[in-house]
Structures are given as C-alpha cells and as structure tokens.
Design a protein around this motif. Structure first.
Motif, PDB file in Angstrom:
ATOM      1  N   ALA A  32       0.849  -1.097   0.013  1.00  0.00           N
ATOM      2  CA  ALA A  32       0.002   0.016   0.035  1.00  0.00           C
ATOM      3  C   ALA A  32       0.927   1.263   0.061  1.00  0.00           C
ATOM      4  N   GLU A  33       1.926   1.199   0.767  1.00  0.00           N
ATOM      5  CA  GLU A  33       2.766   2.396   0.852  1.00  0.00           C
ATOM      6  C   GLU A  33       3.443   2.441  -0.353  1.00  0.00           C
ATOM      7  N   ASP A  34       3.839   1.492  -1.136  1.00  0.00           N
ATOM      8  CA  ASP A  34       4.584   1.656  -2.527  1.00  0.00           C
ATOM      9  C   ASP A  34       3.394   2.202  -3.507  1.00  0.00           C
ATOM     10  N   ALA A  35       2.448   1.725  -3.622  1.00  0.00           N
ATOM     11  CA  ALA A  35       1.221   2.184  -4.438  1.00  0.00           C
ATOM     12  C   ALA A  35       0.819   3.708  -4.188  1.00  0.00           C
ATOM     13  N   VAL A  36       1.106   4.155  -3.128  1.00  0.00           N
ATOM     14  CA  VAL A  36       0.673   5.552  -2.592  1.00  0.00           C
ATOM     15  C   VAL A  36       2.025   6.398  -3.256  1.00  0.00           C
ATOM     16  N   GLN A  37       3.104   5.985  -2.911  1.00  0.00           N
ATOM     17  CA  GLN A  37       4.268   6.677  -3.345  1.00  0.00           C
ATOM     18  C   GLN A  37       4.294   6.667  -5.119  1.00  0.00           C
ATOM     19  N   GLU A  38       4.026   5.737  -5.482  1.00  0.00           N
ATOM     20  CA  GLU A  38       4.008   5.844  -7.200  1.00  0.00           C
ATOM     21  C   GLU A  38       2.877   6.718  -7.624  1.00  0.00           C
ATOM     22  N   THR A  39       1.775   6.704  -6.762  1.00  0.00           N
ATOM     23  CA  THR A  39       0.680   7.814  -7.188  1.00  0.00           C
ATOM     24  C   THR A  39       1.239   9.163  -6.857  1.00  0.00           C
ATOM     25  N   PHE A  40       1.916   9.442  -6.001  1.00  0.00           N
ATOM     26  CA  PHE A  40       2.891  10.803  -5.756  1.00  0.00           C
ATOM     27  C   PHE A  40       3.593  11.094  -6.928  1.00  0.00           C
ATOM     28  N   LEU A  41       4.502  10.075  -7.485  1.00  0.00           N
ATOM     29  CA  LEU A  41       5.108  10.567  -8.462  1.00  0.00           C
ATOM     30  C   LEU A  41       4.402  10.568  -9.706  1.00  0.00           C
ATOM     31  N   ARG A  42       3.320  10.255 -10.075  1.00  0.00           N
ATOM     32  CA  ARG A  42       2.378  10.366 -11.364  1.00  0.00           C
ATOM     33  C   ARG A  42       1.865  11.913 -11.005  1.00  0.00           C
ATOM     34  N   TRP A  43       1.632  12.249  -9.528  1.00  0.00           N
ATOM     35  CA  TRP A  43       1.184  13.457  -9.521  1.00  0.00           C
ATOM     36  C   TRP A  43       2.153  14.622  -9.688  1.00  0.00           C
ATOM     37  N   GLN A  44       3.211  14.260  -9.409  1.00  0.00           N
ATOM     38  CA  GLN A  44       4.477  14.941  -9.563  1.00  0.00           C
ATOM     39  C   GLN A  44       4.657  15.259 -10.995  1.00  0.00           C
ATOM     40  N   ALA A  45       4.444  14.449 -11.769  1.00  0.00           N
ATOM     41  CA  ALA A  45       4.798  14.208 -13.044  1.00  0.00           C
ATOM     42  C   ALA A  45       3.544  14.914 -14.189  1.00  0.00           C
ATOM     43  N   ALA A  46       2.482  15.048 -13.298  1.00  0.00           N
ATOM     44  CA  ALA A  46       1.266  15.570 -14.111  1.00  0.00           C
ATOM     45  C   ALA A  46       1.309  17.092 -14.102  1.00  0.00           C
ATOM     46  N   ASP A  47       0.481  17.660 -15.082  1.00  0.00           N
ATOM     47  CA  ASP A  47       0.309  19.042 -14.993  1.00  0.00           C
ATOM     48  C   ASP A  47      -0.969  19.309 -13.887  1.00  0.00           C
ATOM     49  N   VAL A  48      -0.671  19.460 -12.688  1.00  0.00           N
ATOM     50  CA  VAL A  48      -1.883  19.606 -11.853  1.00  0.00           C
ATOM     51  C   VAL A  48      -2.676  20.811 -12.017  1.00  0.00           C
ATOM     52  N   ARG A  49      -2.179  21.840 -12.828  1.00  0.00           N
ATOM     53  CA  ARG A  49      -3.145  22.813 -12.852  1.00  0.00           C
ATOM     54  C   ARG A  49      -4.471  22.577 -13.877  1.00  0.00           C
ATOM     55  N   GLN A  50      -4.398  21.469 -14.631  1.00  0.00           N
ATOM     56  CA  GLN A  50      -5.289  21.001 -15.540  1.00  0.00           C
ATOM     57  C   GLN A  50      -6.307  19.798 -14.851  1.00  0.00           C
ATOM     58  N   ILE A  51      -5.940  19.477 -13.817  1.00  0.00           N
ATOM     59  CA  ILE A  51      -6.888  18.611 -12.945  1.00  0.00           C
ATOM     60  C   ILE A  51      -7.911  19.114 -12.296  1.00  0.00           C
ATOM     61  N   GLU A  52      -8.819  18.971 -12.636  1.00  0.00           N
ATOM     62  CA  GLU A  52     -10.177  19.822 -12.020  1.00  0.00           C
ATOM     63  C   GLU A  52     -10.394  19.296 -10.711  1.00  0.00           C
ATOM     64  N   VAL A  53     -10.510  18.133 -10.584  1.00  0.00           N
ATOM     65  CA  VAL A  53     -10.749  17.498  -8.949  1.00  0.00           C
ATOM     66  C   VAL A  53      -9.423  16.549  -8.768  1.00  0.00           C
ATOM     67  N   PRO A  54      -8.807  17.241  -7.937  1.00  0.00           N
ATOM     68  CA  PRO A  54      -7.478  16.455  -7.499  1.00  0.00           C
ATOM     69  C   PRO A  54      -7.724  15.029  -6.758  1.00  0.00           C
ATOM     70  N   GLU A  55      -8.833  15.379  -5.652  1.00  0.00           N
ATOM     71  CA  GLU A  55      -8.849  14.077  -4.974  1.00  0.00           C
ATOM     72  C   GLU A  55      -9.516  12.803  -5.828  1.00  0.00           C
ATOM     73  N   ALA A  56     -10.235  13.133  -6.755  1.00  0.00           N
ATOM     74  CA  ALA A  56     -10.830  11.898  -7.640  1.00  0.00           C
ATOM     75  C   ALA A  56      -9.678  11.684  -8.618  1.00  0.00           C
ATOM     76  N   TRP A  57      -8.876  12.409  -9.079  1.00  0.00           N
ATOM     77  CA  TRP A  57      -7.656  11.878 -10.104  1.00  0.00           C
ATOM     78  C   TRP A  57      -6.775  10.988  -9.109  1.00  0.00           C
ATOM     79  N   LEU A  58      -6.353  11.420  -8.038  1.00  0.00           N
ATOM     80  CA  LEU A  58      -5.406  10.539  -7.221  1.00  0.00           C
ATOM     81  C   LEU A  58      -6.108   9.245  -6.954  1.00  0.00           C
ATOM     82  N   THR A  59      -7.415   9.269  -6.776  1.00  0.00           N
ATOM     83  CA  THR A  59      -8.191   7.944  -6.244  1.00  0.00           C
ATOM     84  C   THR A  59      -8.255   6.990  -7.661  1.00  0.00           C
ATOM     85  N   LYS A  60      -8.255   7.724  -8.799  1.00  0.00           N
ATOM     86  CA  LYS A  60      -8.373   6.931  -9.837  1.00  0.00           C
ATOM     87  C   LYS A  60      -6.982   6.133  -9.997  1.00  0.00           C
ATOM     88  N   VAL A  61      -5.965   7.141  -9.873  1.00  0.00           N
ATOM     89  CA  VAL A  61      -4.579   6.846 -10.456  1.00  0.00           C
ATOM     90  C   VAL A  61      -4.113   5.477  -9.333  1.00  0.00           C
TER      91      VAL A  61
END
Length: 314
Positions: A32-61
């Motif tokens: 679980a910790e590894d999956a969350v860390q990988e989610t953070f790396l994808r958040w870091q690589a994304a253009d977060v300004r274009q993500i309308e609902v961050p919580e939904a985006w993070l949950t989906k990833v």
C-alpha cells in the motif's frame, strides 16, 4: 512542471485516505505504501493545473495501480510457500482508515480481508470504494471506466460473496481482550477440552510463514484438530525459544478490529494471531508469522509501548 508547496500539501492531505484504500485493496501495508508513493510520482509528473478534481484524480490513479498489483499478485501467490494471509494492523494504525460506521469497521476486519481474496480485482475495488469509503456508484464508474449500472451489479455480487462468511459477533475492546484472555488460558491449560468448548465445530486454524518461519501449509479443520494443534503450540520448549531467539511474551490486543494476541521477543513482534468470533464461538484462528508482514506492527509496537503486562510467557 515542478510542484508548488501547496500541491505537495494537497497530496499529503490525501495520503491517509489513499493508504487506507490501498491497504484494503492489497491486504499489505508495504505494498500500500509503495502504491501511494507511485501515485505521488505520477502527481508530480502531471500538469496539476489541468486537474479539475485532484482527489478524484488521485483515487483513480491509485485504484488502477492497485488493480494492476492485484492481477500480478494472483500469479505470485500461486508460488507462495504455504497459506497466504493479509498483513495484520494493530489498533490505532492510521492505515486502517475510517471506522465511523459498522460497514467501515467490518470492511477492514481480518476476516473480511481474507474473504476479499476470493473476489476478482474489480469486485474488490468496487466493494472497498463503496462499502468502506462510501463512494457513489457514479464516481466508482468513472474511476474504473465502467458504467454506473455495472458498478452496482459488481457491488451486489461482491457483497454477496463477503456476506457468505459466518456472521461475526460485534464486540467492544474490553470484551475482545476478555475473549483473548479466556482463549489463552484454555490454550495453555495443557488440555484440549477447554479449547474445544470455545471453538465452533467447524473451526479452522491457518498460519502464514511465507516459507521463512515454519507454518503448516494446510489448515487445521474441526474443533478437535484445532484444539490439539493449539495445545501443542502453546507448550513451552527450548526448541521454540531457540527458533524465535528468546522467550515469547504473549499480549492481548486488537488487530483489524478483531480480538488478537501478539507474540513478542525482546520488543520485536514475531507473530499476530487474530480470532474470528461468531455467535457460535471462535470460528477461525489466523496467525501471521511471516516476518515481512510484521515489520509495521513491530515498529508500532516498539514506538507505542502497546504491551502492558503479558498474559503468558513461553
């Protein structure tokens, strides 16, 4: 694009919920910790300004990462040595997630985590998101790229599978610790009769050593067989002390909301046993002794001074 401090803070605010979702999906704190860390790396690589609902985006990833892990885990578990059991978490661990409702508490119980292993990855995802985190089917459908009707159908099917297990008794912490004390008294009495009286007729005992600690590869079935095994297990011997590196101290505790006891050697957790309690008695005794699945519990035990007075020493 580099993350702003506010973007990092937003992710960290979501981390406890993401870890709780991942743990329920994977049955493993480390994964679980590894999956969350990988989610953070994808958040870091994304253009977060274009993500309308961050919580939904993070949950989906996160959910889709976990689905991929669950698919590969099924193949790995075919070669796993002995029985595979989830990683137990001690009471108060934030990874257990919300416990405001009966459904939330039930969804992370050790007995239900074992049952969730029978579900397909998609069934498990829908069940966890709906039952434990109260996501509407519309949002679940968007997360999993399915229709809302399909989400509802999958949930009803998954819930039916989970409900097929024995009806568990609802007990508070004081009662849980009393049950553990009674169980340990019976197990260390040297006789099978006291244990048989506490167990259901079709009780099972399962242990997960992961090939690293001796554990029977097949479950014990039936009250008498389980009682005989436990009577021998709790008989002190020099060989057992040599195997674990010292005297075993046994403490009553709560793990995943169920009565449990912890075996500790020199402050290190070497085993956690969860008791599945039903209206008819103790239906299952599940012991996690794989050291890889006890790291988090051992750290929390040492940091939190959770022990108190041991109920028994072997």
């Amino acid at each position: 694009m580099a993350l702003l401090t506010s973007d990092v803070d937003r992710f960290e605010a979501a981390r406890p919920r993401l870890e709780a979702i991942a743990y329920r999906l994977l049955g493993s704190a480390s994964e679980a910790e590894d999956a969350v860390q990988e989610t953070f790396l994808r958040w870091q690589a994304a253009d977060v300004r274009q993500i309308e609902v961050p919580e939904a985006w993070l949950t989906k990833v996160l959910t889709n990462l976990c689905l991929n892990l669950l698919t590969s885990a099924r193949a790995r578990r075919e070669t796993y040595v002995g029985q595979w059991l989830p990683e137990p978490l001690l009471a108060g661990d934030p990874m257990l997630g919300p416990a405001d409702t009966a459904e939330q508490r039930e969804s992370v119980s050790y007995a239900v985590l074992v049952l969730l292993e029978r579900l397909s990855p998609s069934e498990r995802a829908v069940y966890v998101l709906r039952e434990a985190f109260d996501y509407p089917h519309r949002e679940i459908a968007e997360i999993l790229d399915i229709t809302e009707a399909a989400s509802q159908q999958i949930f009803h099917r998954a819930k039916k599978h989970v409900a097929a297990g024995k009806a568990r008794a609802r007990i508070d912490e004081a009662a849980a610790r009393a049950i553990v004390a009674e169980f340990l008294a019976a197990a260390t009495s040297g006789r099978t009769e006291p244990l048989v009286r506490l167990l259901t007729q079709d009780a099972v005992s399962v242990g997960d050593g992961g090939g690293k600690v001796p554990a029977r590869t097949k479950a014990f079935e039936g009250a008498l067989a389980v009682a005989r095994f436990l009577r021998g297990l709790f008989k002190p011997s020099d060989a057992k002390r040599a195997l674990v590196g010292g005297a075993l101290e046994i403490y009553a505790t709560i793990a995943n909301g169920e009565p449990a006891f912890v075996a500790v050697v020199d402050g290190r957790v070497v085993g956690i046993t969860c008791l599945e309690v039903t209206e008819e008695g103790i239906a299952a005794v599940r012991s996690q002794v794989n050291p890889d699945k006890l790291v988090r519990a051992s750290e929390r035990w040492a940091a939190g001074r959770l022990g108190g007075t041991p109920l028994h020493t072997l």
